[in-house]
Every structure is written in structure tokens, then in C-alpha cells.
Scaffold this motif. Structure first.
Motif, PDB file in Angstrom:
ATOM      1  N   HIS A  46       0.875  -1.168   0.000  1.00 55.05           N
ATOM      2  CA  HIS A  46       0.000   0.000   0.000  1.00 55.05           C
ATOM      3  C   HIS A  46       0.911   1.217   0.000  1.00 55.05           C
ATOM      4  O   HIS A  46       1.748   1.370   0.886  1.00 55.05           O
ATOM      5  N   PHE A  47       0.783   2.094  -0.998  1.00 55.76           N
ATOM      6  CA  PHE A  47       1.695   3.218  -1.155  1.00 55.76           C
ATOM      7  C   PHE A  47       1.401   4.379  -0.207  1.00 55.76           C
ATOM      8  O   PHE A  47       2.180   5.328  -0.142  1.00 55.76           O
ATOM      9  N   GLY A  48       0.290   4.315   0.510  1.00 59.24           N
ATOM     10  CA  GLY A  48      -0.044   5.392   1.437  1.00 59.24           C
ATOM     11  C   GLY A  48      -0.583   6.620   0.727  1.00 59.24           C
ATOM     12  O   GLY A  48      -0.110   7.000  -0.348  1.00 59.24           O
ATOM     13  N   GLU A  49      -1.586   7.244   1.300  1.00 60.00           N
ATOM     14  CA  GLU A  49      -2.160   8.458   0.715  1.00 60.00           C
ATOM     15  C   GLU A  49      -1.246   9.646   1.011  1.00 60.00           C
ATOM     16  O   GLU A  49      -0.564   9.680   2.045  1.00 60.00           O
ATOM     17  N   MET A  50      -1.214  10.614   0.110  1.00 61.84           N
ATOM     18  CA  MET A  50      -0.412  11.810   0.302  1.00 61.84           C
ATOM     19  C   MET A  50      -0.807  12.506   1.606  1.00 61.84           C
ATOM     20  O   MET A  50      -1.986  12.757   1.852  1.00 61.84           O
ATOM     21  N   GLY A  51       0.181  12.788   2.445  1.00 61.23           N
ATOM     22  CA  GLY A  51      -0.083  13.433   3.728  1.00 61.23           C
ATOM     23  C   GLY A  51      -0.077  12.465   4.887  1.00 61.23           C
ATOM     24  O   GLY A  51       0.146  12.858   6.039  1.00 61.23           O
ATOM     25  N   ASN A  52      -0.324  11.175   4.614  1.00 56.37           N
ATOM     26  CA  ASN A  52      -0.287  10.153   5.657  1.00 56.37           C
ATOM     27  C   ASN A  52       1.171   9.765   5.904  1.00 56.37           C
ATOM     28  O   ASN A  52       1.956   9.650   4.967  1.00 56.37           O
ATOM     29  N   THR A  53       1.539   9.572   7.168  1.00 58.02           N
ATOM     30  CA  THR A  53       2.921   9.185   7.485  1.00 58.02           C
ATOM     31  C   THR A  53       3.007   7.858   8.225  1.00 58.02           C
ATOM     32  O   THR A  53       4.090   7.453   8.644  1.00 58.02           O
ATOM     33  N   ALA A  54       1.875   7.159   8.370  1.00 56.73           N
ATOM     34  CA  ALA A  54       1.871   5.893   9.107  1.00 56.73           C
ATOM     35  C   ALA A  54       2.101   4.690   8.203  1.00 56.73           C
ATOM     36  O   ALA A  54       2.333   3.586   8.690  1.00 56.73           O
ATOM     37  N   PHE A  55       2.054   4.900   6.881  1.00 57.85           N
ATOM     38  CA  PHE A  55       2.155   3.778   5.956  1.00 57.85           C
ATOM     39  C   PHE A  55       3.508   3.068   6.083  1.00 57.85           C
ATOM     40  O   PHE A  55       4.484   3.617   6.606  1.00 57.85           O
ATOM     41  N   LEU A  56       3.557   1.862   5.575  1.00 52.16           N
ATOM     42  CA  LEU A  56       4.744   1.024   5.629  1.00 52.16           C
ATOM     43  C   LEU A  56       5.949   1.719   4.974  1.00 52.16           C
ATOM     44  O   LEU A  56       5.838   2.274   3.882  1.00 52.16           O
ATOM     45  N   ARG A  57       7.095   1.667   5.643  1.00 52.87           N
ATOM     46  CA  ARG A  57       8.300   2.285   5.082  1.00 52.87           C
ATOM     47  C   ARG A  57       8.814   1.457   3.901  1.00 52.87           C
ATOM     48  O   ARG A  57       8.957   0.236   4.004  1.00 52.87           O
ATOM     49  N   PRO A  58       9.133   2.112   2.791  1.00 53.78           N
ATOM     50  CA  PRO A  58       9.623   1.375   1.625  1.00 53.78           C
ATOM     51  C   PRO A  58      10.849   0.510   1.904  1.00 53.78           C
ATOM     52  O   PRO A  58      11.032  -0.530   1.267  1.00 53.78           O
ATOM     53  N   VAL A  59      11.684   0.915   2.870  1.00 54.08           N
ATOM     54  CA  VAL A  59      12.908   0.169   3.155  1.00 54.08           C
ATOM     55  C   VAL A  59      12.628  -1.283   3.539  1.00 54.08           C
ATOM     56  O   VAL A  59      13.448  -2.176   3.287  1.00 54.08           O
ATOM     57  N   PHE A  60      11.442  -1.561   4.100  1.00 53.91           N
ATOM     58  CA  PHE A  60      11.115  -2.921   4.509  1.00 53.91           C
ATOM     59  C   PHE A  60      10.844  -3.840   3.314  1.00 53.91           C
ATOM     60  O   PHE A  60      10.760  -5.058   3.471  1.00 53.91           O
ATOM     61  N   LEU A  61      10.694  -3.262   2.139  1.00 54.35           N
ATOM     62  CA  LEU A  61      10.495  -4.064   0.937  1.00 54.35           C
ATOM     63  C   LEU A  61      11.810  -4.576   0.350  1.00 54.35           C
ATOM     64  O   LEU A  61      11.818  -5.499  -0.453  1.00 54.35           O
ATOM     65  N   ARG A  62      12.913  -3.992   0.763  1.00 55.01           N
ATOM     66  CA  ARG A  62      14.192  -4.358   0.167  1.00 55.01           C
ATOM     67  C   ARG A  62      14.567  -5.830   0.355  1.00 55.01           C
ATOM     68  O   ARG A  62      15.021  -6.479  -0.594  1.00 55.01           O
ATOM     69  N   PRO A  63      14.405  -6.419   1.553  1.00 48.70           N
ATOM     70  CA  PRO A  63      14.739  -7.842   1.689  1.00 48.70           C
ATOM     71  C   PRO A  63      13.871  -8.738   0.805  1.00 48.70           C
ATOM     72  O   PRO A  63      14.344  -9.774   0.315  1.00 48.70           O
ATOM     73  N   VAL A  64      12.617  -8.348   0.592  1.00 48.45           N
ATOM     74  CA  VAL A  64      11.714  -9.116  -0.270  1.00 48.45           C
ATOM     75  C   VAL A  64      12.216  -9.078  -1.707  1.00 48.45           C
ATOM     76  O   VAL A  64      12.342 -10.115  -2.381  1.00 48.45           O
ATOM     77  N   ILE A  65      12.512  -7.888  -2.188  1.00 48.50           N
ATOM     78  CA  ILE A  65      12.970  -7.721  -3.562  1.00 48.50           C
ATOM     79  C   ILE A  65      14.320  -8.404  -3.762  1.00 48.50           C
ATOM     80  O   ILE A  65      14.558  -9.065  -4.785  1.00 48.50           O
TER      81      ILE A  65
END
Length: 355
Positions: A46-65
């Protein structure tokens, strides 16, 4: 029969990287058994809505990729357009939003694809044997992928109690019409005072469901595709958010079963239990977390995973459900129980802590 849920706490006395913990959880799910060289694998988040800061940090996707790349698969990062009018209503705004929130090629080195097309109508229909639905309408570029790695931010939700893996593969993997199926029991409506009679909605309606006399009105031909919502320049067309929580959750479970069927079960799930906000990341803002950061959990069973995460949050809150406390009319067990009934997974789990 229970399902294994692998868990790693955020606590780290030796200052281990949280990304190393995520990597270990991923390995315990044995991705090599699910994905192969040259397969196109969706990394759904989930990319998070503009202005929201609670969304998942992209850095956590790095081990998956990184893991998918090591297998030789071809991962792509993906999400779907929203039903409501916002910064993720169409793919142009959605990709801009994703870039601004850090989900882009420069940070993760994988392509970003909005899976349901420019306006949310690129879909594939999958037949299911649901109690409510006979078929589900999924985002085409997810339904036709060779497999999927689902990375979800576990949090509260005002309609479903909580949002985790089940919500991410149901609401998050459907096209716009699918989202309308789950959220509403009726056709869209029109704010006459906002309508300028520009006729743009007429040119995008495939069902001849809009009359102009002189303002736009929706007639009985409406198929519920909701294209009109995304193309109206005045935001004059609205969603009737009239489906009950129980109905929405049950339909979510049936959509989740369609995703599992479409991808032949080739899905691994990772939940990030941090910044556990009380409401959806679709809001253009967020409240303080209901509990402190807990950690990470992974499984090949989304039902067991979500149940384990809910229990972890409740334990951290002193043994009670903070989401039920905030939304007392919402019984979040409905999505778990109906998903179990639909064969998506089981609520029985064995929590295996990974150091």
C-alpha cells in the motif's frame, strides 16, 4: 491443523538490523518453493495516501525484492487505484503519490505498476463459490502475475476493525468495480450542486447508465463499474458507503479466495506491525499508534498471520482489543472466520519466534 507464523520482535539488545530480521522471516517461508527464475512476481503493498505518514516504510520491501532477485524472478512493485477520489484515483496521480512516498525505482530498483490500469478498469473476472458472490473482479496485472509477495502494514480500520494481509489481497487487489462491490450495496450517486453538465461521465459509461437532464443522473442500467467516479472533474459523483461492516468483511474474504485461486496459492505474506495506527492508510493524515512497535510476522497463510498479529497487538495493549475499543460496533473476527470458511487459511496458528 494449524499454520506456522514466523515472528520477530522489534526488540534488539545487540542492535541487529530490522531488515535482517525480515530477511530471516522471508527465508523461513521458503520462497524458492513458490517462485522460479524469470517469473513475474507482484510485490503488493500500500503506497499510502499523500499526507499520511503511518504507511509502511519502503525500506522494509528491500529484503523481499533482494530475495526474489536472488531466485532469478522478476519482481514488480504494485498497488491498485482507489474507489474514493484522492491522490490514488488514477494511475498518473497514483504513481506521483508513490514516488513522493518513496515507492519508486530509484529507491527500490524495481518497476512500479498500477495493476488495474489507468482508470481502475483493467480487470479479470474469477469465478468463486462464495456465499455472497459468484465471481470477483481482480486487477488484471495481479491476477495474471506468476505469483505474489504481499507486504502489509498491520493497523486498525474503521470498517473492518483491522487491516492486514486479508484486506491487502482483497480490497487491495481488486479493480475499482470490485472495491465498489465490497463497500456498497447500491449504485453511485451524484451531487447535483457540483455537477456542471460537462458530459465527461457520459463518454466513459459503457452501460448507458447516465442521463443528462440537465444535470447528470444515474439510471437502472448502472453496472457498478464506477468509472464515472474517477473521471468526473468536479468530484460530483459519490459512493454510497452503505454496506455494513459484516457485509464488507464477508465480501473481502470472498475476494481474497479469488486472489488465492487466480495465483494458484503462490503467495507469501509479510505483515509489518509498526506504527499501528487506528485507521486506514488511505486517509491524508494519521493519528498516534494504539500500541508501540511490535515487529514483523510472515506466513504462507494470511488468515493465521492476521490472527497472530491481532493477538500480538491485543497482548501489547494489556490483553484487550484496541480496535474493538475504538470501533465497538465492528467485529473483526468476521473477516477471519469467513476467510477460513472460504478456504483461504485457518485461524489456528503456531507462533514461531525467529531470533
Amino acid at each position: 491443523m494449524s499454520s506456522d507464523v514466523f515472528f520477530s520482535t522489534i526488540d534488539s539488545k545487540k542492535h541487529k538490523s530490522p531488515l535482517l530480521k525480515v530477511k530471516k522471516l522471508i527465508n523461513r517461508c521458503a520462497p524458492e518453493k513458490f517462485f522460479s527464475k524469470n517469473e513475474l512476481i507482484a510485490v503488493k503493498t500500500h503506497f499510502g495516501e499523500m499526507g499520511n505518514t503511518a504507511f509502511l516504510r519502503p525500506v522494509f520491501l528491500r529484503p523481499v525484492i533482494e530475495k526474489l532477485n536472488n531466485i532469478g524472478a522478476k519482481p514488480f512493485l504494485t498497488d491498485t487505484n482507489t474507489l474514493y477520489v484522492g491522490m490514488r484515483t488514477n494511475s498518473v496521480d497514483h504513481l506521483y503519490n508513490a514516488t513522493m512516498n518513496g515507492f519508486n525505482y530509484s529507491t527500490l530498483q524495481v518497476p512500479v505498476i498500477i495493476a488495474d490500469g489507468l482508470r481502475g478498469d483493467n480487470s479479470t473476472e474469477i469465478e468463486i463459490n462464495g456465499d455472497i458472490l459468484s465471481s470477483v473482479k481482480l486487477a488484471a496485472d495481479i491476477a495474471t502475475a506468476d505469483g505474489m509477495f504481499v507486504v502489509s502494514h498491520f493497523k486498525g480500520h474503521e470498517v473492518t476493525g483491522f487491516g492486514g494481509a486479508i484486506k491487502n489481497i482483497s480490497m487491495g487487489c481488486s479493480c475499482r468495480q470490485g472495491k465498489l462491490d465490497m463497500h456498497s450495496d447500491s449504485k453511485p450517486g451524484i451531487f447535483a450542486d457540483k455537477c456542471t453538465s460537462c458530459g465527461r461521465c457520459l463518454s466513459f459509461c459503457a452501460s448507458s447508465a447516465i442521463d443528462m437532464s440537465p444535470k447528470a443522473t444515474i439510471n437502472e442500467n448502472c453496472s457498478g463499474c464506477s468509472m464515472c467516479i474517477s473521471v468526473c472533474p468536479q468530484a460530483a459523483i459519490y459512493i454510497n458507503w452503505n454496506a455494513s461492516s459484516a457485509s464488507t468483511q464477508s465480501k473481502m474474504a470472498e475476494y481474497a479466495s479469488g486472489v488465492v485461486k487466480a495465483l494458484k496459492g503462490k503467495i507469501i505474506y509479510l505483515n509489518i506491525i509498526m506504527s499501528v495506527s487506528p485507521a486506514c492508510d488511505c486517509y491524508p493524515g494519521n493519528d498516534r499508534p494504539v500500541v508501540g512497535d511490535i515487529g514483523f510476522a510472515a506466513s504462507t497463510d494470511p488468515v493465521a498471520l492476521d490472527k497472530a498479529c491481532l493477538d500480538l497487538v491485543c497482548n501489547a495493549y494489556g490483553g484487550t482489543d484496541p480496535f474493538r475499543e475504538r470501533y465497538p460496533e465492528v467485529d473483526s473476527d468476521i473477516q477471519l472466520s469467513h476467510a477460513e470458511k472460504m478456504g483461504v487459511g485457518t485461524k489456528k496458528y503456531k507462533l514461531i519466534e525467529v531470533q
